[in-house]
Design a protein around this motif. Sequence first.
Motif, PDB file in Angstrom:
ATOM      1  N   GLU A 109       0.817  -1.214   0.000  1.00  0.00           N
ATOM      2  CA  GLU A 109       0.000   0.000   0.000  1.00  0.00           C
ATOM      3  C   GLU A 109       0.852   1.265   0.000  1.00  0.00           C
ATOM      4  O   GLU A 109       0.335   2.369  -0.023  1.00  0.00           O
ATOM      5  CB  GLU A 109      -0.956  -0.025   1.192  1.00  0.00           C
ATOM      6  CG  GLU A 109      -1.983  -1.138   1.065  1.00  0.00           C
ATOM      7  CD  GLU A 109      -2.993  -1.139   2.186  1.00  0.00           C
ATOM      8  OE1 GLU A 109      -3.891  -0.279   2.187  1.00  0.00           O
ATOM      9  OE2 GLU A 109      -2.874  -2.003   3.076  1.00  0.00           O
TER      10      GLU A 109
ATOM     11  N   ASP B 295      -4.934   2.972  -4.820  1.00  0.00           N
ATOM     12  CA  ASP B 295      -4.873   2.540  -3.427  1.00  0.00           C
ATOM     13  C   ASP B 295      -3.439   2.440  -2.909  1.00  0.00           C
ATOM     14  O   ASP B 295      -3.213   2.023  -1.770  1.00  0.00           O
ATOM     15  CB  ASP B 295      -5.553   1.171  -3.260  1.00  0.00           C
ATOM     16  CG  ASP B 295      -7.050   1.246  -3.554  1.00  0.00           C
ATOM     17  OD1 ASP B 295      -7.653   2.311  -3.285  1.00  0.00           O
ATOM     18  OD2 ASP B 295      -7.598   0.257  -4.065  1.00  0.00           O
TER      19      ASP B 295
ATOM     20  N   LYS C 263       0.236   4.435  -2.234  1.00  0.00           N
ATOM     21  CA  LYS C 263       0.893   5.736  -2.097  1.00  0.00           C
ATOM     22  C   LYS C 263       2.354   5.616  -2.528  1.00  0.00           C
ATOM     23  O   LYS C 263       3.030   4.636  -2.199  1.00  0.00           O
ATOM     24  CB  LYS C 263       0.844   6.211  -0.635  1.00  0.00           C
ATOM     25  CG  LYS C 263      -0.566   6.337  -0.060  1.00  0.00           C
ATOM     26  CD  LYS C 263      -1.299   7.486  -0.680  1.00  0.00           C
ATOM     27  CE  LYS C 263      -2.664   7.675  -0.032  1.00  0.00           C
ATOM     28  NZ  LYS C 263      -3.451   8.702  -0.702  1.00  0.00           N
TER      29      LYS C 263
ATOM     30  N   SER D 107      -0.187   9.339   5.758  1.00  0.00           N
ATOM     31  CA  SER D 107      -0.940   9.081   4.526  1.00  0.00           C
ATOM     32  C   SER D 107      -1.530   7.679   4.526  1.00  0.00           C
ATOM     33  O   SER D 107      -2.631   7.464   4.012  1.00  0.00           O
ATOM     34  CB  SER D 107      -0.072   9.325   3.292  1.00  0.00           C
ATOM     35  OG  SER D 107       1.064   8.498   3.285  1.00  0.00           O
TER      36      SER D 107
ATOM     37  N   GLN E 285      -5.425   6.778   4.406  1.00  0.00           N
ATOM     38  CA  GLN E 285      -5.899   5.793   3.433  1.00  0.00           C
ATOM     39  C   GLN E 285      -6.876   4.823   4.119  1.00  0.00           C
ATOM     40  O   GLN E 285      -7.905   4.460   3.548  1.00  0.00           O
ATOM     41  CB  GLN E 285      -4.665   5.050   2.914  1.00  0.00           C
ATOM     42  CG  GLN E 285      -4.856   4.125   1.757  1.00  0.00           C
ATOM     43  CD  GLN E 285      -3.515   3.497   1.400  1.00  0.00           C
ATOM     44  OE1 GLN E 285      -2.843   2.926   2.267  1.00  0.00           O
ATOM     45  NE2 GLN E 285      -3.111   3.588   0.159  1.00  0.00           N
TER      46      GLN E 285
ATOM     47  N   GLN F  62     -10.347   6.188   4.623  1.00  0.00           N
ATOM     48  CA  GLN F  62     -11.184   6.281   3.421  1.00  0.00           C
ATOM     49  C   GLN F  62     -11.825   4.951   3.035  1.00  0.00           C
ATOM     50  O   GLN F  62     -12.661   4.904   2.146  1.00  0.00           O
ATOM     51  CB  GLN F  62     -10.350   6.810   2.259  1.00  0.00           C
ATOM     52  CG  GLN F  62      -9.930   8.256   2.432  1.00  0.00           C
ATOM     53  CD  GLN F  62      -8.791   8.668   1.530  1.00  0.00           C
ATOM     54  OE1 GLN F  62      -8.409   7.928   0.616  1.00  0.00           O
ATOM     55  NE2 GLN F  62      -8.219   9.830   1.771  1.00  0.00           N
TER      56      GLN F  62
END
Length: 199
Positions: free
Chosen positions: A99, A133, A135, A191, A195, A198
Amino acid sequence: MPENLDSDLNTESGKQVRQIKKKVLILGEGGVGKTTLLYRYVNKVFLDSTKMTIGSDFFVKKLKTIDEQYENRLTLLLWDFAGQERFRFILKDYTKGAEGVILVFDLVRYNTLQKLFNWIDILKEGGVWGNPDVKFYLVGSKRDLVPGNEQAIPTDIIEDFKKEFNIDSYFETSARDGTGIEDLFRTVAKSLIAQEDQK
């Protein structure tokens, strides 16, 4: 905004505890300092010399952040991949579930920035590059070697690379003196937690 990074994991905040695990890949050519960067972050020391990473290595860092809703207990699973070309055949197998991706180049070796194109191609093949999805973070290592060094990569070339690949998060780091490393991983942690919010 997250706070209390690196706090004692046993402290009770009175908020709901949320356990989060995130897989992060660290990629780049051999010798750019991926292992020393991770060692500095996880163990708070500088390794003056490291053995070449064979295949991949693995670091774990546990963090705690507290926001308005949760006490987030974040476990970063940091995968350090060998930069040598002969090990790259295994990379596609390891990209699944990542991720976060940290792309590392050496600020005084131009070819290490150019060769990130090859790593991005591998990420494309693995379905990671372009995945909303995931980063991405660009890191220029060995910042301590830049002052007065004629080999240092011009800033505009780095800017062009960031624009071409639409990478917003860029950090210059030095494992030797610690420059930029906490900032990098604080941003990574924030971040990745955002994530999770969300989902």
